[in-house]
Write a protein that holds these residues in place. Structure first.
Motif, PDB file in Angstrom:
ATOM      1  N   ASP A 188      -9.093 -21.398 -15.057  1.00 41.60           N
ATOM      2  CA  ASP A 188     -10.177 -21.315 -16.045  1.00 41.60           C
ATOM      3  C   ASP A 188     -10.913 -22.653 -16.091  1.00 41.60           C
ATOM      4  O   ASP A 188     -10.283 -23.699 -16.254  1.00 41.60           O
ATOM      5  CB  ASP A 188      -9.596 -20.984 -17.427  1.00 41.60           C
ATOM      6  N   PRO A 189     -12.243 -22.640 -15.959  1.00 39.54           N
ATOM      7  CA  PRO A 189     -12.975 -23.908 -16.001  1.00 39.54           C
ATOM      8  C   PRO A 189     -12.925 -24.600 -17.362  1.00 39.54           C
ATOM      9  O   PRO A 189     -13.192 -25.800 -17.461  1.00 39.54           O
ATOM     10  CB  PRO A 189     -14.410 -23.490 -15.642  1.00 39.54           C
ATOM     11  N   ASP A 190     -12.600 -23.850 -18.410  1.00 37.36           N
ATOM     12  CA  ASP A 190     -12.451 -24.417 -19.753  1.00 37.36           C
ATOM     13  C   ASP A 190     -10.963 -24.507 -20.058  1.00 37.36           C
ATOM     14  O   ASP A 190     -10.315 -23.497 -20.352  1.00 37.36           O
ATOM     15  CB  ASP A 190     -13.150 -23.520 -20.782  1.00 37.36           C
ATOM     16  N   PRO A 191     -10.360 -25.707 -19.982  1.00 38.83           N
ATOM     17  CA  PRO A 191      -8.913 -25.827 -20.180  1.00 38.83           C
ATOM     18  C   PRO A 191      -8.420 -25.294 -21.521  1.00 38.83           C
ATOM     19  O   PRO A 191      -7.342 -24.704 -21.593  1.00 38.83           O
ATOM     20  CB  PRO A 191      -8.667 -27.336 -20.060  1.00 38.83           C
ATOM     21  N   TRP A 192      -9.201 -25.515 -22.573  1.00 40.77           N
ATOM     22  CA  TRP A 192      -8.767 -25.032 -23.884  1.00 40.77           C
ATOM     23  C   TRP A 192      -8.772 -23.507 -23.917  1.00 40.77           C
ATOM     24  O   TRP A 192      -7.843 -22.884 -24.433  1.00 40.77           O
ATOM     25  CB  TRP A 192      -9.660 -25.596 -24.986  1.00 40.77           C
ATOM     26  N   HIS A 193      -9.788 -22.888 -23.340  1.00 42.94           N
ATOM     27  CA  HIS A 193      -9.831 -21.430 -23.273  1.00 42.94           C
ATOM     28  C   HIS A 193      -8.665 -20.911 -22.433  1.00 42.94           C
ATOM     29  O   HIS A 193      -8.024 -19.909 -22.773  1.00 42.94           O
ATOM     30  CB  HIS A 193     -11.164 -20.957 -22.692  1.00 42.94           C
TER      31      HIS A 193
END
Length: 214
Positions: free
Chosen positions: A83-88
């Motif tokens: 996922d390019p958004d680590p938090w997501h």
């Protein structure tokens, strides 16, 4: 006639194997890994000899029973890491692992306790913990994951989540999603104000106030 017999035998063997696995998913899913093999055989409608012919050891049956859940767990780890958004990605991994554990007491037991001789499940747990460690590093770097979060917190969370197995099956999935939502908010560096609204008491619970009105 003789040419059809081997085909019939193979077909019966496949049917028996499928019934055994369906029964194991039900029995282990509801009763956990402590359920005896004879209960799986009874539920499948086959004799113990037939069960042991297909699965000579209990750990072999467990591994095959939860093969689909294990693949789903691997996919959740892979998707989270890419996922390019680590938090997501971190949030999605928490949600998907909770969902997998909520649907089967047996899978939760196997994943959390590494059922004796079930080395594949121990490897699954290790892979997940490594993924969480990497996601932790990335998500904390964005400033969205609480700096104090450590990988052991995932084990703590899943240990608490196992308590949901005692809730009615119909309510378990919803309770698991709410549990995951609260946990994610607790892990967030800056919790949002719109926290999930607690569910009202279940209809079968009758709470009374023991204190008298002044």
């Amino acid at each position: 006639m003789t040419s059809r017999l081997p085909r019939t035998v193979r077909s019966d063997a496949r049917d028996n194997r499928a019934r055994i696995l369906d029964a194991a998913r039900t029995v282990f899913g509801e009763e956990g890994l402590s359920a005896p093999m004879r209960e799986v055989a009874r539920h499948a409608g086959v004799g113990p000899a037939t069960l042991y012919r297909h699965f000579p050891a209990k750990q072999a049956l467990i591994a095959e029973t939860f093969a689909e859940q294990r693949r789903a767990c691997h996919a959740a780890v892979r998707d989270a890491l890419t996922d390019p958004d680590p938090w997501h990605g971190f949030r999605s991994l928490i949600e998907r692992i909770c969902e997998l554990h909520a649907h089967s007491r047996g899978f939760a037991d196997a994943f959390m306790t590494a059922f004796p001789e079930a080395m594949d499940f121990a490897a699954d747990q290790e892979q997940t913990l490594r993924a969480v460690a990497e996601l932790t590093r990335r998500a904390q770097k964005t400033g969205r994951l609480r700096p104090g979060f450590v990988v052991d917190d995932l084990i703590l969370m899943l240990t608490a989540h196992r308590g949901l197995q005692d809730t009615p099956r119909a309510a378990r999935a919803t309770a698991s999603r709410r549990f995951a939502a609260y946990v994610i908010e607790a892990f967030r560096a800056a919790p949002e104000t719109g926290a999930p609204t607690p569910l009202p008491p279940a209809p079968h619970l009758h709470l009374t106030n023991s204190r008298s009105t002044p």
